[in-house]
Design a protein around this motif. Sequence first.
Motif, short mmCIF file in Angstrom:
data_model
loop_
_atom_site.label_atom_id
_atom_site.label_comp_id
_atom_site.label_asym_id
_atom_site.label_seq_id
_atom_site.Cartn_x
_atom_site.Cartn_y
_atom_site.Cartn_z
N VAL A 1 0.86 -1.18 0.00
CA VAL A 1 0.00 0.00 0.00
C VAL A 1 0.90 1.23 0.00
O VAL A 1 1.77 1.38 0.86
N VAL A 2 0.69 2.12 -0.98
CA VAL A 2 1.52 3.30 -1.16
C VAL A 2 0.67 4.56 -1.00
O VAL A 2 -0.22 4.82 -1.82
N ALA A 3 0.90 5.32 0.06
CA ALA A 3 0.22 6.61 0.22
C ALA A 3 0.94 7.63 -0.66
O ALA A 3 2.16 7.76 -0.58
N THR A 4 0.18 8.34 -1.50
CA THR A 4 0.84 9.26 -2.42
C THR A 4 -0.10 10.39 -2.84
O THR A 4 -1.32 10.22 -2.90
N HIS A 5 0.52 11.53 -3.14
CA HIS A 5 -0.21 12.65 -3.75
C HIS A 5 0.22 12.82 -5.20
O HIS A 5 -0.28 13.70 -5.90
N ASP A 6 1.15 11.99 -5.65
CA ASP A 6 1.80 12.12 -6.94
C ASP A 6 1.05 11.28 -7.99
O ASP A 6 0.92 10.06 -7.84
N ALA A 7 0.58 11.94 -9.06
CA ALA A 7 -0.21 11.24 -10.08
C ALA A 7 0.60 10.14 -10.76
O ALA A 7 0.08 9.07 -11.09
N ARG A 8 1.89 10.39 -10.97
CA ARG A 8 2.71 9.38 -11.64
C ARG A 8 2.91 8.15 -10.76
O ARG A 8 2.87 7.02 -11.23
N THR A 9 3.09 8.39 -9.46
CA THR A 9 3.19 7.27 -8.53
C THR A 9 1.88 6.50 -8.49
O THR A 9 1.87 5.27 -8.52
N ARG A 10 0.78 7.22 -8.42
CA ARG A 10 -0.55 6.58 -8.44
C ARG A 10 -0.70 5.69 -9.65
O ARG A 10 -1.16 4.54 -9.56
N ASP A 11 -0.31 6.20 -10.81
CA ASP A 11 -0.52 5.46 -12.06
C ASP A 11 0.41 4.25 -12.18
O ASP A 11 0.15 3.35 -12.99
N ALA A 12 1.49 4.22 -11.38
CA ALA A 12 2.40 3.08 -11.40
C ALA A 12 1.86 1.90 -10.59
O ALA A 12 2.36 0.79 -10.70
N CYS A 13 0.84 2.16 -9.77
CA CYS A 13 0.26 1.11 -8.92
C CYS A 13 -0.81 0.34 -9.69
O CYS A 13 -1.30 0.77 -10.73
N THR A 14 -1.18 -0.82 -9.17
CA THR A 14 -2.16 -1.66 -9.85
C THR A 14 -3.59 -1.28 -9.50
O THR A 14 -4.52 -1.55 -10.27
N ASP A 15 -3.81 -0.69 -8.32
CA ASP A 15 -5.15 -0.36 -7.84
C ASP A 15 -5.11 0.99 -7.13
O ASP A 15 -4.06 1.41 -6.62
N ILE A 16 -6.26 1.66 -7.05
CA ILE A 16 -6.34 2.96 -6.41
C ILE A 16 -7.43 2.96 -5.35
O ILE A 16 -8.56 2.50 -5.60
N ILE A 17 -7.08 3.47 -4.17
CA ILE A 17 -8.06 3.72 -3.09
C ILE A 17 -8.05 5.23 -2.86
O ILE A 17 -7.07 5.77 -2.35
N ASP A 18 -9.11 5.91 -3.27
CA ASP A 18 -9.16 7.37 -3.21
C ASP A 18 -9.96 7.81 -1.99
O ASP A 18 -11.20 7.74 -1.98
N LEU A 19 -9.26 8.25 -0.95
CA LEU A 19 -9.93 8.70 0.26
C LEU A 19 -10.73 9.97 0.01
O LEU A 19 -11.72 10.24 0.70
N GLY A 20 -10.30 10.76 -0.97
CA GLY A 20 -11.03 11.98 -1.29
C GLY A 20 -12.44 11.69 -1.80
O GLY A 20 -13.34 12.53 -1.69
N ALA A 21 -12.63 10.52 -2.35
CA ALA A 21 -13.93 10.17 -2.91
C ALA A 21 -14.91 9.63 -1.88
O ALA A 21 -16.10 9.51 -2.14
N ILE A 22 -14.38 9.31 -0.68
CA ILE A 22 -15.27 8.73 0.35
C ILE A 22 -15.30 9.55 1.62
O ILE A 22 -15.95 9.18 2.57
N SER A 23 -14.55 10.67 1.66
CA SER A 23 -14.50 11.48 2.88
C SER A 23 -15.77 12.30 3.03
O SER A 23 -16.54 12.45 2.10
#
Length: 200
Positions: free
Chosen positions: A178-200
């Motif tokens: 699990v990688v906590a990140t604000h960086d779009a490129r880092t996000r896109d390098a991962c296989t899955d996304i959990i967006d806390l902004g979408a559920i806060s």
Amino acid sequence: MLVTLTDVGHRFDGRPFLFEHLTVRLDPGRVYALTGPSGSGKSTLLGMLAGWIAPSAGSIDRTDVDSIGWIFQNPHGVPRRTALDHVALPFIARGESRFTADTEAQQLLLRFGLKHAMDRQFRALSGGEGQRLMLARGIAAAPDLLLVDEPTAQLDVHTASTVSDALANIATAGTIIVVATHDARTRDACTDIIDLGAIS
């Protein structure tokens, strides 16, 4: 092994919820990008996954998760030890011979673009090289769950891109990452996304 979050939410005393109603299953062999704006609870959720913080709501179940690794924002190493030493140590700690440990470590350093820095002391590494070394060492330790906190936060754009590229090679069969990140490129390098902004 797996980690299951069921209707998880968290808030600090007297404050609104950072996020709530988070339900997700985390499986080995996947790399989850934990995203969201500042203050959305990314680092807090990492602490909850590690068992350091209890959720205010819901539950987190770790099935067959016996070891947890953590990679911090700023790479920490032994100044006079080489990159090879840092990655070989977890193999030696598990009882491998020095030869086998070095061989395994060399393969990981190659995987993370650090073949050129193999014999370089930690103190001589750039910020990006140091962070990629921490990723390699984190995989060498073979934890069941590996938590990575904002790996590019302290790096310039070019250096951060080398770390994000390395994350594309971090997935490993026996580890949940699990990688906590604000960086779009880092996000896109991962296989899955959990967006806390979408559920806060």
